[in-house]
Design an enzyme around this catalytic site. Structure first.
Site, PDB file in Angstrom:
ATOM      1  N   SER A  88      29.584  47.321  36.041  1.00  0.00           N
ATOM      2  CA  SER A  88      30.172  48.477  36.728  1.00  0.00           C
ATOM      3  C   SER A  88      30.790  49.431  35.700  1.00  0.00           C
ATOM      4  O   SER A  88      30.073  50.028  34.913  1.00  0.00           O
ATOM      5  CB  SER A  88      31.194  48.005  37.765  1.00  0.00           C
ATOM      6  N   GLU A 147      23.732  64.710  47.479  1.00  0.00           N
ATOM      7  CA  GLU A 147      23.402  66.137  47.418  1.00  0.00           C
ATOM      8  C   GLU A 147      22.172  66.340  46.537  1.00  0.00           C
ATOM      9  O   GLU A 147      21.702  65.427  45.877  1.00  0.00           O
ATOM     10  CB  GLU A 147      24.571  66.932  46.816  1.00  0.00           C
ATOM     11  N   HIS A 169      25.845  50.842  40.433  1.00  0.00           N
ATOM     12  CA  HIS A 169      25.850  50.834  41.903  1.00  0.00           C
ATOM     13  C   HIS A 169      24.836  51.870  42.396  1.00  0.00           C
ATOM     14  O   HIS A 169      25.105  52.632  43.333  1.00  0.00           O
ATOM     15  CB  HIS A 169      27.246  51.172  42.456  1.00  0.00           C
TER      16      HIS A 169
END
Length: 318
Positions: A174, A192, A216
């Protein structure tokens, strides 16, 4: 405490960190100095040590495939592991969790380097541990916090140099994955169209300078974010890693995928056009000839030739 007591306490700590180890053979010394080299015609076999870039949320309960891989590449029963939980808001808790996991696997030595101040990176005992350990694991949390504590410190320079020489296995999950490149994604949005405002960039730890990592990845819909980053830095390779998935950067010049998800590679080597510098921050980006690869478990990628090698295809040819 008198000088004798201080000396005794330090020696006990030293013995716990560095149990007596055999003198390395010539083969061990040569193997530890493996660096990234151009490949021949065939993909070579895996090297032992690696830089492991993990997309976050790796399995810590069931098969623990990725964590077992790190443990094995760090020396298995002979592993001496340093856990750096500094990215976390609760470093003591997260450090203890990984200490328990690697302890149950049977590591020879484990220390949690709970660094909460940059001055701690000058500590002689911590420096000695990272000079002699076989694996370093950086946990998740906030990548800005991690860089703020570790960047340009003697301790981090030692970790970086040893990882790049193939002397240790270095893993980051992460936030610990996000810091791997010279340029780092510090934050941004998702969902977006690619645009300049979608991604916040800053400087990472530069362990693998040529890449920009996002983690992720599909789980948080970050494709447009990584595209936006690569449009701004087209001399880098974009690596998007799903949760419970790991990209192994190996000393033979390849990366390999392990885990349950996929690794997305955005290669701008033949990029023909982007309007990145000509439009407003929130205007959509145009990007031409950006090459895309999706890799899953056991697939490989030649970092020099920019060519993927798919496991199922390799098996069919054997």
């Amino acid at each position: 405490m008198n000088n004798s007591s201080v000396h005794t306490s330090v020696m006990k700590l030293w013995e716990r960190w560095f149990p007596t180890a055999p003198v390395p053979s010539t083969f061990d010394v040569v193997a530890s100095q493996v660096d990234f080299q151009p490949l021949g015609e065939n993909m070579p076999q895996s090297t032992k040590t690696a830089i492991m870039v993990i997309g976050g949320a790796e399995d810590k309960i069931h098969g623990k495939e990725i964590l077992h891989n790190f443990f094995g590449r760090s020396g298995a029963a002979e592993a001496r592991i340093a856990i750096i939980p500094s990215a976390s808001r609760e470093p003591a808790i997260i450090g203890e969790r990984y200490l328990t996991i690697f302890g149950e696997m049977g590591a020879k030595g484990i220390e949690v380097l709970d660094i909460r101040d940059r001055e701690q990176c000058n500590d002689a005992l911590m420096q000695s541990y990272v000079e002699n350990c076989t694996g370093v694991f950086m946990t998740g949390g906030d990548q800005l916090r991690l860089c703020g504590l570790l960047a340009d410190t003697p301790l981090m320079r030692t970790v970086q140099q040893r990882a790049q020489k193939g002397e240790i296995t270095l893993a980051g999950t992460s936030a610990g994955a996000a810091v791997m490149g010279h340029y780092m994604i510090a934050g941004g949005g998702s969902g977006e169209s690619p645009n300049r405002s979608l991604v916040d960039m800053t400087t990472g730890l530069g362990i693998i300078p040529e890449v920009i990592v996002d983690q992720h990845f599909h789980n948080r819909n970050r494709m447009a974010r990584l595209m936006s980053a690569i449009a701004a830095y087209p001399d880098r390779l974009g690596i998007g890693i799903d949760e419970d998935t790991c990209t192994l950067f190996e000393g033979d010049g390849t990366l390999q995928v392990i885990g349950k998800g996929t690794v997305t590679i955005l290669d701008p080597a033949e990029l023909s056009y982007t309007n990145q510098e000509k439009v407003g921050a929130t205007d959509p980006l145009s990007i031409g000839n950006l090459r895309l690869h999706i890799l899953s478990h056991s697939d490989r990628y030649d970092l020099r030739k920019r060519v993927p090698s798919f496991a199922a295809y390799r098996m069919a040819q054997e």
